[in-house]
Design an enzyme around this catalytic site. Structure first.
Site, PDB file in Angstrom:
ATOM      1  N   SER A  48      28.037 -46.043 -95.958  1.00 52.04           N
ATOM      2  CA  SER A  48      29.147 -45.514 -96.903  1.00 52.04           C
ATOM      3  C   SER A  48      30.219 -44.851 -96.298  1.00 52.04           C
ATOM      4  CB  SER A  48      28.490 -44.548 -98.002  1.00 52.04           C
ATOM      5  OG  SER A  48      29.304 -44.307 -99.119  1.00 52.04           O
ATOM      6  N   ASP A 174      26.256 -48.943-102.783  1.00 45.09           N
ATOM      7  CA  ASP A 174      26.259 -47.875-101.455  1.00 45.09           C
ATOM      8  C   ASP A 174      25.059 -47.704-100.840  1.00 45.09           C
ATOM      9  OD1 ASP A 174      26.009 -45.125-100.635  1.00 45.09           O
ATOM     10  OD2 ASP A 174      28.001 -44.893-101.294  1.00 45.09           O
TER      11      ASP A 174
END
Length: 282
Positions: A48, A174
């Site tokens: 991320s 993510d």
């Protein structure tokens, strides 16, 4: 990348950078501390927000360049989170509140066409394949000719904020859904895990449905911090943990002063963590 370039380097370490939301300045400070301590980053991995910095560093951006990009970034434009009717429509149609187009353009602009094969050290980026219910790995060995920007875009597709990235029939989101700190993917004997702590956005008055939902997702991600931190420590990695308790992880109005503070916090936490290893030889 020269396959054996790092092979004979002394004081090699592998570095893993956690998810961070917009607090990714911590990771810039961490890499700055690593360099100033005299260590060589022989491999790097990220999830991320950590993927943004890992890919940038592997692509050849130096610390000064990354600091400048972070301090000057307009997060209002990169992540335009405004809860209007259009956002609700976008959420229903694409499963994301905001368009990923500004972030994609920013990543393409700064990472260019660099592929994993062309990075200056082995690099691994982690996304979450929600179709297969497992981590999706992009790396120098697994996906050598994939562009870095594409992997980072998938790794940073925070649920509800950005729509899932569709690739080869799978939905990617993510990386923190399955592996928020990919230190287990490093192969160096010395491994450093850099982890960012934060807090959910504050509730001002009675929140709307979307505001409350996004805050709850942030809370769930952060509530997993203790478990992730313990796992990193059990793996035998050295952990640098920067607690940023007063800064919401998706504050698009984050000030330059706060960003500078985050860089300094990452530097301080990492410099302290690195003391467990002997000082590298000159």
């Amino acid at each position: 990348m020269a396959d054996n370039y790092w092979a004979d380097m002394p004081d090699r370490i592998g570095v893993a950078l956690s998810g961070s939301g917009l607090l990714l300045g911590v990771h810039i400070g961490a890499l700055k501390a690593v360099e100033q301590a005299g260590f060589i980053v022989a491999e790097i991995a990220g999830t991320s927000g950590g993927a943004v910095i890992a890919a940038s560093y592997a692509a050849g951006l130096d610390i000064a360049a990354m600091e400048k990009l972070y301090l000057e970034a307009d997060f209002h434009k990169l992540v335009p989170m405004r809860f209007y009717a259009i956002a609700m429509i976008r959420l229903l149609l694409t499963k994301g509140l905001v368009s990923p187009a500004p972030l994609e353009a920013w990543l393409r602009g700064h990472l260019g066409t660099t592929t994993f094969h062309a990075t200056r050290m082995p690099c691994t980026i982690v996304a979450s394949n929600v179709t297969a219910e497992a981590s999706e790995l992009w790396s120098t060995t697994v996906t050598p000719f994939a562009p870095l920007w594409q992997a980072v875009l998938a790794s940073a597709a925070f649920p509800l904020v950005f729509p899932p990235v569709r690739l080869h029939g799978a939905l990617l989101q993510d990386g923190g859904l399955y592996d928020d700190i990919p230190v287990d993917l490093l192969t160096e004997s010395k491994r450093l895990a850099v982890m960012v702590g934060g807090k959910p956005r504050p509730l001002n008055g009675t929140p709307g449905l979307l505001g409350l939902l996004l805050r709850d997702i942030e809370t769930l991600f952060l509530a997993n911090n203790a478990h992730v931190l313990a796992g990193a420590e059990r793996s035998g990695a050295v952990v640098a943990y920067a607690e940023c308790a007063d800064i919401p992880i998706f504050d698009t109005g984050i000030t330059v002063a706060t960003r500078q503070h985050l860089i300094e916090a990452g530097f301080a936490a990492t410099a302290e963590a690195l003391k467990v290893w002997s000082v590298p030889s000159a």
